[in-house]
Scaffold this motif. Structure first.
Motif: not given
Length: 139
Positions: A93, A96, A98, A124, A127-130, A132-133, A136
């Motif tokens: 994380g 990236e 995160i 936090r 967030e889409d990034r979180f 998505d991570f 995955r």
């Protein structure tokens, strides 16, 4: 003129900075006494609860297990699937951008099943990034 020691200088500097501005003190008194702070805390609590419910729901829908229902706090504790290392997940994380708080740092007994999780900041986690991570790395 007598020499002042470093200790005398630091104590006198401390004494001059202990007192706050009368203007700031009156402002804070007004904010608290007129209920502005209470209203702020109520709105903040509602926003945190809504965020926690959204994050909890999204994690549950994706098949992930939360340790306990939302207790109104800033954090949720996500139990990791078998074979996922919390420290390694935090390292990945960080690569990236995160931040992940590994559960094992909060648990004295590293063999305890609770050590296999991560603490999620609900503010936090939306967030889409979180997400998505997580999707995955936990699939």
């Amino acid at each position: 003129m007598p020499q002042r020691s470093a200790r005398t200088v630091s104590i006198s500097a401390l004494l001059t900075t202990v007192n706050s501005s009368g203007h700031v003190e009156r402002l804070l008194h007004r904010v608290i006494s007129e209920g502005h702070y209470d209203r702020h805390l109520k709105r903040l609590g509602q926003r945190i609860e809504a965020a926690a419910n959204r994050v909890h729901g999204a994690l549950a829908r994706s098949g992930h297990s939360i340790f306990a229902e939302n207790g109104g706090g800033y954090y949720l504790y996500l139990m990791l699937p078998q074979g996922i290392n919390d420290i390694e997940l935090a390292r990945l994380g960080a690569q990236e951008g995160i931040f992940i708080a590994p559960g094992s740092v909060f648990c004295l007994d590293k063999q305890n099943p609770m050590a296999a999780g991560i603490r999620i900041n609900v503010a936090r986690a939306e967030e889409d990034r979180f997400f998505d991570f997580l999707l995955r790395k936990l699939s």
